[in-house]
Design an enzyme around this catalytic site. Structure first.
Site, PDB file in Angstrom:
ATOM      1  N   CYS A  58       0.817  -1.211   0.000  1.00  0.00           N
ATOM      2  CA  CYS A  58       0.000   0.000   0.000  1.00  0.00           C
ATOM      3  C   CYS A  58       0.853   1.264   0.000  1.00  0.00           C
ATOM      4  O   CYS A  58       0.417   2.304  -0.491  1.00  0.00           O
ATOM      5  CB  CYS A  58      -0.908   0.018   1.229  1.00  0.00           C
ATOM      6  SG  CYS A  58      -2.209  -1.218   1.178  1.00  0.00           S
ATOM      7  N   GLU A  64       5.313  -0.656  12.425  1.00  0.00           N
ATOM      8  CA  GLU A  64       4.205  -1.584  12.179  1.00  0.00           C
ATOM      9  C   GLU A  64       4.731  -2.952  11.743  1.00  0.00           C
ATOM     10  O   GLU A  64       5.842  -3.075  11.236  1.00  0.00           O
ATOM     11  CB  GLU A  64       3.239  -1.005  11.142  1.00  0.00           C
ATOM     12  CG  GLU A  64       3.873  -0.602   9.830  1.00  0.00           C
ATOM     13  CD  GLU A  64       3.816  -1.690   8.778  1.00  0.00           C
ATOM     14  OE1 GLU A  64       3.236  -2.741   9.067  1.00  0.00           O
ATOM     15  OE2 GLU A  64       4.361  -1.480   7.685  1.00  0.00           O
ATOM     16  N   THR A  78     -11.867  -8.652   2.079  1.00  0.00           N
ATOM     17  CA  THR A  78     -11.529  -9.902   2.768  1.00  0.00           C
ATOM     18  C   THR A  78     -10.023 -10.162   2.781  1.00  0.00           C
ATOM     19  O   THR A  78      -9.585 -11.287   3.005  1.00  0.00           O
ATOM     20  CB  THR A  78     -12.228 -11.097   2.080  1.00  0.00           C
ATOM     21  OG1 THR A  78     -11.848 -11.121   0.690  1.00  0.00           O
ATOM     22  CG2 THR A  78     -13.739 -10.991   2.193  1.00  0.00           C
ATOM     23  N   ALA A 126      -5.812  -8.889   3.851  1.00  0.00           N
ATOM     24  CA  ALA A 126      -5.034  -8.869   5.095  1.00  0.00           C
ATOM     25  C   ALA A 126      -5.517  -7.783   6.044  1.00  0.00           C
ATOM     26  O   ALA A 126      -5.680  -8.021   7.253  1.00  0.00           O
ATOM     27  CB  ALA A 126      -3.550  -8.674   4.773  1.00  0.00           C
ATOM     28  N   TYR A 127      -5.757  -6.562   5.525  1.00  0.00           N
ATOM     29  CA  TYR A 127      -6.227  -5.489   6.394  1.00  0.00           C
ATOM     30  C   TYR A 127      -7.587  -5.825   6.986  1.00  0.00           C
ATOM     31  O   TYR A 127      -7.876  -5.522   8.151  1.00  0.00           O
ATOM     32  CB  TYR A 127      -6.302  -4.175   5.624  1.00  0.00           C
ATOM     33  CG  TYR A 127      -5.090  -3.285   5.807  1.00  0.00           C
ATOM     34  CD1 TYR A 127      -4.627  -2.962   7.074  1.00  0.00           C
ATOM     35  CD2 TYR A 127      -4.410  -2.770   4.711  1.00  0.00           C
ATOM     36  CE1 TYR A 127      -3.520  -2.153   7.249  1.00  0.00           C
ATOM     37  CE2 TYR A 127      -3.288  -1.957   4.869  1.00  0.00           C
ATOM     38  CZ  TYR A 127      -2.841  -1.657   6.145  1.00  0.00           C
ATOM     39  OH  TYR A 127      -1.745  -0.864   6.317  1.00  0.00           O
ATOM     40  N   ALA A 128      -8.456  -6.452   6.195  1.00  0.00           N
ATOM     41  CA  ALA A 128      -9.778  -6.845   6.699  1.00  0.00           C
ATOM     42  C   ALA A 128      -9.634  -7.860   7.826  1.00  0.00           C
ATOM     43  O   ALA A 128     -10.285  -7.743   8.877  1.00  0.00           O
ATOM     44  CB  ALA A 128     -10.611  -7.425   5.563  1.00  0.00           C
TER      45      ALA A 128
END
Length: 487
Positions: free
Chosen positions: A57, A121, A197, A199-201
């Site tokens: 991202c 992170e 759906t 990784a972030y979700a």
């Protein structure tokens, strides 16, 4: 030589990054295709021996094991122009490039989370590892790239355990949920809708569940909500129920990355809503940000909330990075003498084989076996000291002196990596390429192919007006400055 190109949130707007990364999954294959075409057309040897593409991202980076720096960059820029559909000159404005020492330094900071939007992170180490493993499975790595990334993974682990900074190993999704909790005044009794759906979700839903949110709903523009919801104990939202779900939700985690699927009219009945817009290719129509009662927090908003001013852990983390950069350098110096040591071992082994063959013509049976074992044992002891001495010389920066002495004593000519680099043709056909001092913009490293102003080339590209804020080129964070388009 080791080279890299980067376009990151530190240098370009996320809208530009989004445009550059479209089609990034096909980039390795396109690089190979273009290289094959050039090799067939010119008869020259391939310039890129290995490549690893890291696309997330916040960043788009390509790491290369290449014989010729400028030709390698030229090849990658052509490939990115093809995969993204952007003008080549515009692409070259958006990337920085470097070779040798600055490359591992940058990668190890990236892998350790020290260059993330959310400092410290955790996701980035896994994303880099996945990128490397994909390249390895596809046969696109080399021993140098293997060493580079393995040291990076060790560095990330050391930083996480010995010097946690910023988010201290937490995910960017968790930090985003923190911000949402502040905006909402807590999560008790809240309803959350997850769009996507990926990784972030998954990370966001898990974090919300840990915070006590029980009304969790999932909508997937790609139609994969059923399996995801079942695995994570959430409620499935069908397409015809999306508007009602948006009206009910206090928090919307939008992270499908499939493009605009949430429009302003769908939020008109929503009331007070916090939207976490976490996909690089945003799910939101831009006007959603202007709706009354709707607070949108995007990727750039996550920069806020992590104060590391004078953080001693950050100093320690950078020290760990420096140690791993030096360990990688030493390892590569040692590798430079491997051909010499291999040649010496072959020479000794061939001589030993000849002598053993002669011996077996005169002596047979167990006596010959005992003599052969004795000869090979003696040779192993004799070879041990030169091998250790060679390693020490390489580690202390005297690999060239060793190889030269090796040639003088044994008469075996071994070309080192440095010799090959110095002999490669430069920009004007002379020996030796000009090495960039640190990171520099690609359009200044590889001259544009076409005549005319670079600014005109940029304005003709479809990313033009939204690409670079205030008419400026990407910022070189290492240099701390940016350059106007007419520079």
């Amino acid at each position: 030589m080791l080279a890299a190109l980067r376009a990151t949130h530190e240098h370009v707007d996320l809208d530009v990054l989004d445009a550059l990364t479209r089609g990034a999954d096909t980039l390795p294959a396109v690089i190979e295709e273009l290289q094959t075409q050039r090799t067939a057309a010119t008869g020259a040897a391939p310039v890129v021996a290995g490549q690893v593409v890291v696309s997330t991202c916040n960043r788009f980076e390509v790491y290369l094991d290449t014989d010729r720096f400028h030709e390698g960059l030229d090849l990658v820029i052509d490939a990115i122009a093809r995969t993204s559909g952007l003008e080549r000159e515009a692409v070259s404005l958006c990337f920085d490039a470097a070779m040798d020492a600055p490359v591992p330094l940058h990668l190890y900071e990236v892998t350790s989370g020290l260059r993330s939007l959310v400092l410290g992170e955790a996701e980035i180490a896994g994303q880099v590892r996945q990128a490397y493993e994909t390249a390895r499975r596809d046969g696109r790595t080399t021993s140098m790239l293997h060493d580079l990334f393995q040291h990076g993974f060790r560095c990330a682990k050391q930083v996480a355990t010995q010097a946690p900074v910023g988010a201290a190993g937490r995910s960017g999704a968790a930090v985003a949920v923190d911000r949402a909790g502040i905006e909402l005044g807590g999560f008790e009794g809240r309803t959350a809708l997850i769009v996507g759906t990926g990784a972030y979700a998954r990370l966001g839903l898990a974090d919300l569940a840990r915070r006590g949110v029980t009304d969790l709903r999932v909508f997937s523009p790609s139609g994969r909500a059923a399996g995801f919801a079942q695995r994570h104990g959430a409620t499935i939202i069908e397409p015809d129920g999306l508007d009602a779900a948006l009206a009910d939700a206090d928090l919307v985690l939008a992270c499908s990355g499939r493009g605009t699927s949430l429009f302003p009219e769908q939020f008109l009945a929503a009331g007070r809503t916090v939207v976490l817009d976490l996909a690089l290719h945003s799910d939101l129509h831009p006007l959603v940000r202007h709706l009354k009662g709707v607070t949108v927090l995007g990727l750039t908003d996550l920069r806020v909330g992590v104060d590391v001013t004078d953080d001693p852990a950050l100093v320690t983390a950078r020290g760990i990075v420096a140690e791993n950069v030096e360990a990688f350098r030493v390892q590569q110096e040692v590798r430079r003498i491997d051909p010499a040591m291999a040649a010496l071992r072959r020479e000794v082994a061939d001589s030993a084989d000849d002598e053993i063959d002669r011996l077996r013509r005169d002596v047979a049976g167990e006596t010959a076996d005992v003599l052969e074992r004795s000869i090979r044992k003696i040779l192993a002891k004799v070879m041990h000291q030169p091998a250790e001495r060679a390693r020490h010389l390489a580690e202390t920066g005297f690999a060239d002196a060793y190889v030269e002495a090796f040639h003088t004593i044994f008469g075996i000519d071994i070309s080192t990596v440095r010799d090959a680099a110095e002999a490669s043709p430069g920009e004007n056909g002379e020996g030796g390429e000009v090495s960039p001092a640190g990171w520099m913009r690609v359009d200044r490293t590889v001259p544009p192919r076409l005549d005319g102003e670079v600014a005109a080339a940029l304005s003709s590209a479809d990313l033009g007006r939204v690409a670079l804020r205030e008419g400026r080129c990407p910022v070189d964070a290492d240099a701390g400055s940016s350059a106007p388009l007419d520079a």
